[in-house]
Design a protein around this motif. Structure first.
Motif, PDB file in Angstrom:
ATOM      1  N   ASN A   1      -2.042  -1.333  -6.962  1.00 53.41           N
ATOM      2  CA  ASN A   1      -2.553  -2.328  -7.898  1.00 53.41           C
ATOM      3  C   ASN A   1      -1.563  -2.461  -9.040  1.00 53.41           C
ATOM      4  O   ASN A   1      -1.408  -1.543  -9.844  1.00 53.41           O
ATOM      5  CB  ASN A   1      -3.929  -1.905  -8.415  1.00 53.41           C
TER       6      ASN A   1
ATOM      7  N   GLY B   1      -7.686   2.375  -5.036  1.00 56.25           N
ATOM      8  CA  GLY B   1      -6.256   2.178  -4.984  1.00 56.25           C
ATOM      9  C   GLY B   1      -5.512   2.984  -6.022  1.00 56.25           C
ATOM     10  O   GLY B   1      -6.075   3.848  -6.685  1.00 56.25           O
TER      11      GLY B   1
ATOM     12  N   ALA C   1      -3.747   3.552   0.228  1.00 57.37           N
ATOM     13  CA  ALA C   1      -4.307   3.037  -1.014  1.00 57.37           C
ATOM     14  C   ALA C   1      -3.484   1.844  -1.461  1.00 57.37           C
ATOM     15  O   ALA C   1      -2.255   1.877  -1.431  1.00 57.37           O
ATOM     16  CB  ALA C   1      -4.294   4.115  -2.098  1.00 57.37           C
ATOM     17  N   LYS C   2      -4.177   0.781  -1.852  1.00 55.80           N
ATOM     18  CA  LYS C   2      -3.499  -0.421  -2.339  1.00 55.80           C
ATOM     19  C   LYS C   2      -2.780  -0.108  -3.648  1.00 55.80           C
ATOM     20  O   LYS C   2      -3.308   0.587  -4.508  1.00 55.80           O
ATOM     21  CB  LYS C   2      -4.514  -1.540  -2.562  1.00 55.80           C
TER      22      LYS C   2
ATOM     23  N   VAL D   1       0.844  -1.182   0.000  1.00 55.45           N
ATOM     24  CA  VAL D   1       0.000   0.000   0.000  1.00 55.45           C
ATOM     25  C   VAL D   1       0.880   1.233   0.000  1.00 55.45           C
ATOM     26  O   VAL D   1       2.086   1.153   0.222  1.00 55.45           O
ATOM     27  CB  VAL D   1      -0.969   0.026   1.214  1.00 55.45           C
TER      28      VAL D   1
END
Length: 112
Positions: A73, A109, A70-71, A54
């Motif tokens: 991705n 994300g 936020a992830k 993250v």
């Protein structure tokens, strides 16, 4: 120190753009978030250890909110590359930053 990742094949499956979201404006701080597994009554831990990559997003990319995570991705190659950089100490969780002006920041994300 900033992180450079190989080009990825991230797929953005949504098209909603919300206020304050869009291309990344400021670097984010990379964090490795590990899920704590609690043993069941027999002492066995179910499932594998999960580590999620993250980023703590700059308020400018988060509608002014602070401490928003936020992830990241990314595709499997990018994830393996980043985890290897963490393993060998070139990237430090909570210290290293990531910035890509082409990355998309959303509530779901950061899409690389």
């Amino acid at each position: 120190e900033g992180i450079f990742l190989p080009p990825g094949k991230a797929v953005v499956t949504h098209t909603k753009q919300k206020k304050g979201n869009g291309n990344m404006k400021k670097p984010c701080t990379v964090l490795v978030r590990a899920e704590l597994k609690i043993p069941n009554g027999n002492g066995a831990v179910e499932g594998d250890t999960d580590e999620t990559l993250v980023c703590e997003v700059d308020p400018q990319d988060a509608d002014g909110k602070t401490n928003m995570l936020a992830k990241l991705n990314m595709d499997s190659i990018q994830q393996q590359h980043l985890m290897e950089l963490i393993r060998i100490g070139k990237v430090e969780s909570g210290q290293s930053t990531y910035f890509d002006p082409d990355a998309i920041v959303t509530e779901e994300g950061i899409f690389l």
